[in-house]
Design a protein around this motif. Structure first.
Motif, PDB file in Angstrom:
ATOM      1  N   ALA A   2       0.846  -1.197   0.000  1.00 21.42           N
ATOM      2  CA  ALA A   2       0.000   0.000   0.000  1.00 21.42           C
ATOM      3  C   ALA A   2       0.883   1.250   0.000  1.00 21.42           C
ATOM      4  CB  ALA A   2      -0.901   0.000   1.228  1.00 21.42           C
ATOM      5  N   SER A   3       0.310   2.361  -0.408  1.00 22.80           N
ATOM      6  CA  SER A   3       1.055   3.620  -0.457  1.00 22.80           C
ATOM      7  C   SER A   3       0.959   4.360   0.880  1.00 22.80           C
ATOM      8  CB  SER A   3       0.509   4.505  -1.572  1.00 22.80           C
ATOM      9  OG  SER A   3      -0.778   4.986  -1.225  1.00 22.80           O
ATOM     10  N   VAL A   4       1.789   5.375   1.034  1.00 21.14           N
ATOM     11  CA  VAL A   4       1.746   6.215   2.228  1.00 21.14           C
ATOM     12  C   VAL A   4       0.374   6.882   2.338  1.00 21.14           C
ATOM     13  CG1 VAL A   4       2.718   8.266   3.338  1.00 21.14           C
ATOM     14  CG2 VAL A   4       4.238   6.602   2.259  1.00 21.14           C
ATOM     15  N   ASP A   5      -0.164   7.348   1.221  1.00 19.85           N
ATOM     16  CA  ASP A   5      -1.490   7.982   1.239  1.00 19.85           C
ATOM     17  C   ASP A   5      -2.582   7.009   1.671  1.00 19.85           C
ATOM     18  OD1 ASP A   5      -0.588  10.502   0.526  1.00 19.85           O
ATOM     19  OD2 ASP A   5      -0.828  10.125  -1.621  1.00 19.85           O
ATOM     20  N   GLU A   6      -2.495   5.755   1.224  1.00 18.71           N
ATOM     21  CA  GLU A   6      -3.485   4.758   1.631  1.00 18.71           C
ATOM     22  C   GLU A   6      -3.387   4.476   3.133  1.00 18.71           C
ATOM     23  OE1 GLU A   6      -4.210   1.847  -2.160  1.00 18.71           O
ATOM     24  OE2 GLU A   6      -2.182   1.874  -1.297  1.00 18.71           O
ATOM     25  N   THR A  34       0.133   9.062  24.012  1.00 25.46           N
ATOM     26  CA  THR A  34       0.634   9.358  22.670  1.00 25.46           C
ATOM     27  C   THR A  34       0.794   8.036  21.933  1.00 25.46           C
ATOM     28  OG1 THR A  34       2.883   9.349  23.565  1.00 25.46           O
ATOM     29  CG2 THR A  34       1.800  11.504  23.285  1.00 25.46           C
ATOM     30  N   LEU A  35       0.643   8.101  20.611  1.00 24.90           N
ATOM     31  CA  LEU A  35       0.663   6.899  19.783  1.00 24.90           C
ATOM     32  C   LEU A  35       1.528   7.142  18.560  1.00 24.90           C
ATOM     33  CD1 LEU A  35      -0.686   4.115  18.882  1.00 24.90           C
ATOM     34  CD2 LEU A  35      -2.291   5.554  17.640  1.00 24.90           C
ATOM     35  N   ALA A  36       2.365   6.170  18.234  1.00 25.18           N
ATOM     36  CA  ALA A  36       3.129   6.186  16.987  1.00 25.18           C
ATOM     37  C   ALA A  36       2.769   4.938  16.198  1.00 25.18           C
ATOM     38  CB  ALA A  36       4.626   6.212  17.273  1.00 25.18           C
ATOM     39  N   CYS A  37       2.561   5.111  14.912  1.00 24.15           N
ATOM     40  CA  CYS A  37       2.281   3.987  14.011  1.00 24.15           C
ATOM     41  C   CYS A  37       3.387   3.972  12.958  1.00 24.15           C
ATOM     42  CB  CYS A  37       0.913   4.155  13.371  1.00 24.15           C
ATOM     43  SG  CYS A  37       0.503   2.806  12.237  1.00 24.15           S
ATOM     44  N   ARG A  38       4.226   2.966  13.028  1.00 26.06           N
ATOM     45  CA  ARG A  38       5.382   2.856  12.138  1.00 26.06           C
ATOM     46  C   ARG A  38       5.092   1.835  11.051  1.00 26.06           C
ATOM     47  NH1 ARG A  38       8.381   2.869  17.721  1.00 26.06           N
ATOM     48  NH2 ARG A  38       8.359   5.128  18.048  1.00 26.06           N
ATOM     49  N   ILE A  39       5.229   2.279   9.801  1.00 33.07           N
ATOM     50  CA  ILE A  39       4.964   1.414   8.640  1.00 33.07           C
ATOM     51  C   ILE A  39       6.313   0.913   8.140  1.00 33.07           C
ATOM     52  CG2 ILE A  39       3.768   1.224   6.440  1.00 33.07           C
ATOM     53  CD1 ILE A  39       2.003   2.165   8.844  1.00 33.07           C
ATOM     54  N   THR A  40       6.590  -0.352   8.417  1.00 28.68           N
ATOM     55  CA  THR A  40       7.924  -0.891   8.213  1.00 28.68           C
ATOM     56  C   THR A  40       8.355  -0.977   6.751  1.00 28.68           C
ATOM     57  OG1 THR A  40       7.004  -3.131   8.345  1.00 28.68           O
ATOM     58  CG2 THR A  40       7.878  -2.182  10.375  1.00 28.68           C
ATOM     59  N   SER A  71       3.983  -1.155  15.123  1.00 34.72           N
ATOM     60  CA  SER A  71       4.786  -1.334  13.916  1.00 34.72           C
ATOM     61  C   SER A  71       4.180  -2.456  13.089  1.00 34.72           C
ATOM     62  CB  SER A  71       6.234  -1.696  14.265  1.00 34.72           C
ATOM     63  OG  SER A  71       6.850  -0.669  14.987  1.00 34.72           O
ATOM     64  N   THR A  72       4.007  -2.195  11.797  1.00 31.16           N
ATOM     65  CA  THR A  72       3.426  -3.188  10.907  1.00 31.16           C
ATOM     66  C   THR A  72       3.718  -2.813   9.458  1.00 31.16           C
ATOM     67  OG1 THR A  72       1.417  -4.449  10.428  1.00 31.16           O
ATOM     68  CG2 THR A  72       1.159  -2.070  10.745  1.00 31.16           C
ATOM     69  N   SER A  73       3.397  -3.695   8.558  1.00 30.83           N
ATOM     70  CA  SER A  73       3.539  -3.389   7.128  1.00 30.83           C
ATOM     71  C   SER A  73       2.330  -2.585   6.662  1.00 30.83           C
ATOM     72  CB  SER A  73       3.643  -4.681   6.313  1.00 30.83           C
ATOM     73  OG  SER A  73       2.390  -5.339   6.273  1.00 30.83           O
ATOM     74  N   SER A  74       2.465  -1.962   5.541  1.00 29.70           N
ATOM     75  CA  SER A  74       1.371  -1.143   5.011  1.00 29.70           C
ATOM     76  C   SER A  74       0.128  -1.990   4.714  1.00 29.70           C
ATOM     77  CB  SER A  74       1.825  -0.410   3.739  1.00 29.70           C
ATOM     78  OG  SER A  74       2.285  -1.329   2.760  1.00 29.70           O
ATOM     79  N   ASP A  75       0.324  -3.147   4.111  1.00 26.73           N
ATOM     80  CA  ASP A  75      -0.824  -4.006   3.797  1.00 26.73           C
ATOM     81  C   ASP A  75      -1.518  -4.504   5.058  1.00 26.73           C
ATOM     82  OD1 ASP A  75      -0.559  -3.719   1.050  1.00 26.73           O
ATOM     83  OD2 ASP A  75       0.696  -5.516   0.838  1.00 26.73           O
ATOM     84  N   ARG A  95       3.017 -10.244  12.888  1.00 30.16           N
ATOM     85  CA  ARG A  95       2.752  -9.350  11.753  1.00 30.16           C
ATOM     86  C   ARG A  95       2.592  -7.917  12.237  1.00 30.16           C
ATOM     87  NH1 ARG A  95      -1.856 -12.230   8.230  1.00 30.16           N
ATOM     88  NH2 ARG A  95      -1.588 -10.347   6.969  1.00 30.16           N
ATOM     89  N   VAL A  96       2.238  -7.780  13.517  1.00 30.45           N
ATOM     90  CA  VAL A  96       2.090  -6.480  14.161  1.00 30.45           C
ATOM     91  C   VAL A  96       2.842  -6.524  15.482  1.00 30.45           C
ATOM     92  CG1 VAL A  96       0.450  -4.900  15.252  1.00 30.45           C
ATOM     93  CG2 VAL A  96      -0.157  -6.030  13.115  1.00 30.45           C
ATOM     94  N   SER A  97       3.561  -5.459  15.759  1.00 31.71           N
ATOM     95  CA  SER A  97       4.257  -5.328  17.030  1.00 31.71           C
ATOM     96  C   SER A  97       3.689  -4.110  17.750  1.00 31.71           C
ATOM     97  CB  SER A  97       5.752  -5.134  16.784  1.00 31.71           C
ATOM     98  OG  SER A  97       6.411  -4.731  17.960  1.00 31.71           O
ATOM     99  N   ILE A  98       3.309  -4.295  19.001  1.00 34.28           N
ATOM    100  CA  ILE A  98       2.803  -3.180  19.803  1.00 34.28           C
ATOM    101  C   ILE A  98       3.641  -3.101  21.070  1.00 34.28           C
ATOM    102  CG2 ILE A  98       0.851  -2.185  21.026  1.00 34.28           C
ATOM    103  CD1 ILE A  98      -1.001  -3.764  19.181  1.00 34.28           C
ATOM    104  N   LYS A  99       4.281  -1.953  21.251  1.00 31.67           N
ATOM    105  CA  LYS A  99       5.068  -1.714  22.458  1.00 31.67           C
ATOM    106  C   LYS A  99       4.297  -0.733  23.324  1.00 31.67           C
ATOM    107  CE  LYS A  99       9.399  -2.600  20.208  1.00 31.67           C
ATOM    108  NZ  LYS A  99      10.671  -2.082  19.734  1.00 31.67           N
TER     109      LYS A  99
END
Length: 112
Positions: A2-6, A34-40, A71-75, A95-99
């Motif tokens: 998936a794209s950054v926009d998606e 606070t929340l961060a979502c990292r697209i690996t 942290s996860t992949s875009s898809d 497939r997903v990591s949550i710290k």
């Protein structure tokens, strides 16, 4: 992939869904973080904050000090938001990591 926009659109859809449910969960869940979502696979990130059952102030960029970091992949992000991928099984299969603090994880699970 998936794209950054998606990915941005998916997070905005999640924020809108949480906003619609905020009145229901606000009294049951006290979570101000606070929340961060990292697209690996895109080497990008978004950050915001969870307050009163809502995902607010969502913007581009990472927050290395975020109390909750996903942290996860875009898809996989898109599949999570659509409901095609269960959060618990995604974490179990790595497939997903949550710290986050374990108590925050329990509250977050109720929120989603």
């Amino acid at each position: 992939m998936a794209s950054v926009d998606e990915c941005r659109q998916a997070l905005q859809e999640l924020a809108a869904r949480l906003d619609r449910n905020a009145e229901t969960v606000r009294e049951r869940i006290d979570l101000e973080r606070t929340l961060a979502c990292r697209i690996t696979d895109l080497d990008t990130a978004f950050h915001g904050r969870i307050s009163g059952g809502r995902l607010m102030d969502l913007t581009d960029g990472d927050d290395p000090k975020a109390k909750i970091a996903l942290s996860t992949s875009s898809d996989d992000l898109l599949a999570l938001v659509r409901g095609d991928l269960d959060v618990t099984s995604a974490v179990a299969s790595r497939r997903v990591s949550i710290k986050a603090n374990p108590f925050d994880l329990l509250k977050l699970r109720k929120l989603l």
